[in-house]
Design an enzyme around this catalytic site. Structure first.
Site, mmCIF file in Angstrom:
data_model
loop_
_atom_site.group_PDB
_atom_site.id
_atom_site.type_symbol
_atom_site.label_atom_id
_atom_site.label_comp_id
_atom_site.label_asym_id
_atom_site.label_seq_id
_atom_site.Cartn_x
_atom_site.Cartn_y
_atom_site.Cartn_z
ATOM 1 N N TRP A 1 25.742 59.213 44.513
ATOM 2 C CA TRP A 1 26.953 58.755 45.201
ATOM 3 C C TRP A 1 27.097 57.226 45.156
ATOM 4 O O TRP A 1 26.137 56.494 45.363
ATOM 5 C CB TRP A 1 26.903 59.182 46.668
ATOM 6 C CG TRP A 1 27.950 58.517 47.497
ATOM 7 C CD1 TRP A 1 27.833 57.345 48.200
ATOM 8 C CD2 TRP A 1 29.292 58.951 47.668
ATOM 9 N NE1 TRP A 1 29.036 57.038 48.799
ATOM 10 C CE2 TRP A 1 29.941 58.010 48.501
ATOM 11 C CE3 TRP A 1 30.026 60.056 47.207
ATOM 12 C CZ2 TRP A 1 31.274 58.122 48.884
ATOM 13 C CZ3 TRP A 1 31.351 60.174 47.590
ATOM 14 C CH2 TRP A 1 31.965 59.215 48.420
ATOM 15 N N ASN B 1 30.111 54.189 46.713
ATOM 16 C CA ASN B 1 31.448 53.853 47.227
ATOM 17 C C ASN B 1 31.696 52.356 47.096
ATOM 18 O O ASN B 1 31.615 51.844 45.964
ATOM 19 C CB ASN B 1 31.768 54.474 48.596
ATOM 20 C CG ASN B 1 30.800 54.226 49.728
ATOM 21 O OD1 ASN B 1 29.634 54.554 49.612
ATOM 22 N ND2 ASN B 1 31.260 53.680 50.815
ATOM 23 N N ASP B 2 31.988 51.648 48.157
ATOM 24 C CA ASP B 2 32.550 50.293 48.066
ATOM 25 C C ASP B 2 31.760 49.325 47.172
ATOM 26 O O ASP B 2 30.525 49.292 47.233
ATOM 27 C CB ASP B 2 32.560 49.622 49.441
ATOM 28 C CG ASP B 2 32.993 50.540 50.569
ATOM 29 O OD1 ASP B 2 33.420 51.657 50.308
ATOM 30 O OD2 ASP B 2 32.882 50.096 51.726
ATOM 31 N N TRP C 1 25.547 48.829 55.122
ATOM 32 C CA TRP C 1 26.943 49.019 54.772
ATOM 33 C C TRP C 1 27.540 47.771 54.119
ATOM 34 O O TRP C 1 26.835 46.827 53.761
ATOM 35 C CB TRP C 1 27.728 49.449 56.014
ATOM 36 C CG TRP C 1 27.416 50.881 56.406
ATOM 37 C CD1 TRP C 1 26.551 51.746 55.780
ATOM 38 C CD2 TRP C 1 27.938 51.587 57.519
ATOM 39 N NE1 TRP C 1 26.526 52.951 56.435
ATOM 40 C CE2 TRP C 1 27.368 52.884 57.507
ATOM 41 C CE3 TRP C 1 28.838 51.272 58.539
ATOM 42 C CZ2 TRP C 1 27.674 53.851 58.462
ATOM 43 C CZ3 TRP C 1 29.150 52.232 59.493
ATOM 44 C CH2 TRP C 1 28.580 53.500 59.449
ATOM 45 N N ASP D 1 41.620 52.630 57.286
ATOM 46 C CA ASP D 1 40.752 53.788 57.462
ATOM 47 C C ASP D 1 41.565 55.071 57.675
ATOM 48 O O ASP D 1 41.184 56.142 57.209
ATOM 49 C CB ASP D 1 39.856 53.523 58.681
ATOM 50 C CG ASP D 1 38.686 54.473 58.756
ATOM 51 O OD1 ASP D 1 38.336 55.076 57.738
ATOM 52 O OD2 ASP D 1 38.120 54.626 59.857
HETATM 53 N N1 DQQ Z 1 32.351 52.058 53.613
HETATM 54 C C1 DQQ Z 1 31.212 51.429 54.230
HETATM 55 C C2 DQQ Z 1 31.744 50.740 55.435
HETATM 56 C C3 DQQ Z 1 33.176 50.537 55.087
HETATM 57 C C4 DQQ Z 1 33.532 51.797 54.381
HETATM 58 C C5 DQQ Z 1 30.178 52.471 54.524
HETATM 59 C C6 DQQ Z 1 34.771 51.686 53.540
HETATM 60 O O1 DQQ Z 1 31.077 49.512 55.685
HETATM 61 O O2 DQQ Z 1 33.963 50.299 56.222
HETATM 62 O O3 DQQ Z 1 29.754 53.107 53.356
HETATM 63 O O4 DQQ Z 1 34.804 52.629 52.521
#
Ligand code: DQQ
Length: 589
Positions: A129, A131-132, A191, A343
């Site tokens: 996985w 993400n950001d 994060w 969000d």
């Molecule tokens: N993803 C992180 C957060 C953020 C969110 C956690 C945005 O810090 O707000 O994985 O996709």
């Protein structure tokens, strides 16, 4: 392709396609067709040699193909929770379950299909996985990309900072994980965060930690050995956390510190996204040492009704400039971009405005197009973007997370989830003064290998014109269109993107069909459409995913938006195709 880089992440995943799968003759050359109703010039650069189809479409009335070749299957999966756990944690994970709620059935994916779905020049980890994008920076000749990464699984959780470096933003070398959740103040996840490079070259990394009690706090980290260009080892400041949620802020509504900028008083400022009720806000802190901070009473900005702001990004852009600006730049001739990732909707929004360094407040140029209620940063699957200033090439570059729209159980089967966008250069749009312009970094052009040019291609209403570009597995396509009104010349009102490519009007849709299957059973139209309104002509630029896959458990929608087209401008598009499925070898009109 000849490349001096030996660490391109693609090769293990891309077995060459079989020679018998090369396309056959495309039929009548497109340039010989008539009568004239639309014109297009297309430059398609094959990036790696293998197979392709690209078709120009000006409207097809063909019925949608039947989907009766789908074989329903029960998923052999160890994952049974339908809700992404990131949502329960109060952050964005892959959040497609609400989109997929009404979709019944599944698809019998094969390993070959999963292999094909891997990208070739978009960044993604070897597995699991992501993400950001986090803390992008340029240091001692290397571009560094950190990213939210689960080293154990293809679903969100156990979030660490993955790390990769590149000399050109295109070929990446995977490095060991930079930071893992191993302290009480980040044990539930390391994060999102951002890097600040101080004038003496020191790197300050600030990131959000989810504590042992799932409270969001901000932590400081720095390279263990600043002489190491690869920045392999990171030290967490022993005095962490450096910031805890202020009293009026929810413990789970305080995350994603930005890159800091220096004010005229020499103090550093940074902003952190949050919410009060349904109002999205950005808190401002001042610091001189990044260890102790003062919270300002006023927010940088707030917009009612926009909900929690994640991954705020804030930076200057030059009016009439052709280069990017370092984050601390202020003064006449400079505007500031404020971006928030919403969000509630999982959309990145931005607005352009004026920043006042005297009181650390930002005001949008057009309050009707404020952050979260006006412009989107991107109109496709895109979230949690983050920019950085590249001092080497004097440009601001933006990364974004693309979370593909299959399910979490599909991700577990394929063993990975998500890709990053091609990094984009961003500039203020001097012509409109109301938006930014973004373009894939110039380095992507070094991947071009062969090119095929089609000029004066004529596209009649209702026709699909095949373009034979030989064989390729990756493409970089530039196309330019001229149009000619038929009949009375009257254009209908009100057509946007929402009706997709089968929604026909006098001026469109026209564009390209990419990743089209031989039988046209799968295809993705990327197209323009114009329409009259009482205020003038509107032009929309759209991508229709609704027929992009036969798989029922992939969420498909039409993306797009109105685009500003100024007097004398031509309609042009650039399409980067990262990987073409091997059976998609030939199109038909
Ligand atoms: N993803 C992180 C957060 C953020 C969110 C956690 C945005 O810090 O707000 O994985 O996709």
């Amino acid at each position: 392709m000849d490349t001096p880089y030996h660490h391109l992440h693609a090769p293990p995943y891309y077995p060459p396609l079989l020679p018998e799968e090369q396309p056959s003759d495309a039929g009548t050359p497109a340039s010989h067709r008539k009568p004239f109703k639309g014109f297009a010039a297309i430059l398609a650069s094959a990036i790696f040699l293998l197979s392709l189809v690209a078709l120009i479409i000006n409207q097809t009335q063909k019925p949608l193909p039947s989907q009766n070749n789908i074989v329903p299957t029960s998923k052999p999966t160890s994952f049974s929770n339908p809700e992404p756990r990131g949502v329960a944690e109060g952050v964005s994970a892959k959040s497609n379950s609400h989109l997929l709620r009404n979709i019944k059935g599944s698809y019998n994916w094969t390993n070959a299909m999963f292999t094909w779905q891997r990208t070739s020049f978009h960044f993604q980890p070897e597995k699991n996985w992501m993400n950001d994008p986090n803390g992008p920076l340029f240091y001692k000749g290397w571009y560094h990309l950190f990213y939210q990464y689960n080293p154990d699984s293809a679903v969100w959780g156990n979030i660490t900072w993955g790390h990769a470096v590149s000399a050109d933003l295109i070929h990446w070398l995977y490095l060991p994980i930079a930071m893992v959740p191993d302290q009480w103040y980040d044990i539930n996840g390391v994060w999102t965060g951002s890097a600040t490079i101080l004038p003496d070259g020191q790197i300050v990394m600030l990131y959000t930690g989810s504590t042992d009690k799932s409270v969001q706090v901000q932590n400081l980290a720095y390279p263990a050995d600043p002489s190491d260009p690869l920045l392999l080892d990171w030290v967490k400041y022993p005095g962490n956390p450096v910031l805890v949620p202020p009293r009026h802020i929810g413990p789970k509504d305080f995350r994603d510190p930005t890159t800091a900028w220096a004010g005229p008083d020499g103090k550093w400022r940074l902003t952190i996204g949050s919410k009060i009720g349904k109002t999205g806000i950005s808190l401002v802190y001042q610091t001189t040492d990044f260890k102790t901070y003062e919270l300002l009473d006023e927010y940088l900005h707030a917009v009612p009704g926009t909900g929690m702001w994640e991954c705020v990004d804030f930076y200057p852009v030059a009016i009439n400039g052709s280069v990017g600006l370092d984050t601390s730049a202020t003064g006449p001739g400079i505007k500031h971009v404020l971006k928030a990732s919403l969000d509630d909707t999982k959309v990145d929004h931005y607005a352009i405005g004026t920043y006042n360094p005297a009181n650390d407040k930002w005001t949008p140029d057009n309050p009707e197009e404020d952050v979260g209620i006006g412009l989107k940063w991107d109109y496709g699957r895109y979230y949690a973007s983050k920019s950085f200033y590249d001092p080497y090439k004097k440009r601001r570059i933006v990364w974004g997370w693309i979370n593909e729209t299959d399910t979490e159980s599909d991700d577990l089967e394929k063993g990975w989830a998500s890709v990053q966008t091609i990094p984009r250069t961003v500039l203020y749009d001097n012509k409109t003064g109301s938006n930014v312009v973004q373009w894939p970094v110039e380095e992507i052009e070094s991947l071009r290998q062969n090119s095929t040019v089609f000029e004066e291609v004529v596209v009649e209403p209702g026709s699909v014109v095949p373009l034979d570009i030989g064989v390729a597995t990756q493409l970089d396509i530039s196309a330019e269109f001229e149009t000619e009104l038929l009949g009375s010349g009257a254009m209908e009102e009100g057509y946007g993107c929402s009706g997709g490519a089968i929604d026909r009007s006098a001026m469109g849709p026209f564009g390209l069909l990419v990743n089209a299957h031989d039988s046209l059973s799968e295809l993705t139209p990327i197209f323009f459409r114009s329409s009259n309104t009482t205020k003038g002509t509107n032009t929309y630029f759209c991508a229709d995913e609704t027929r992009s896959s036969l798989a029922p458990d992939v969420f498909k929608q039409v993306h797009g938006s109105k685009v500003p087209v100024l007097q004398g401008e031509k309609l042009s598009m650039r399409i980067l195709v990262s990987h073409i499925w091997k059976t998609m070898s030939q199109g038909s009109a």
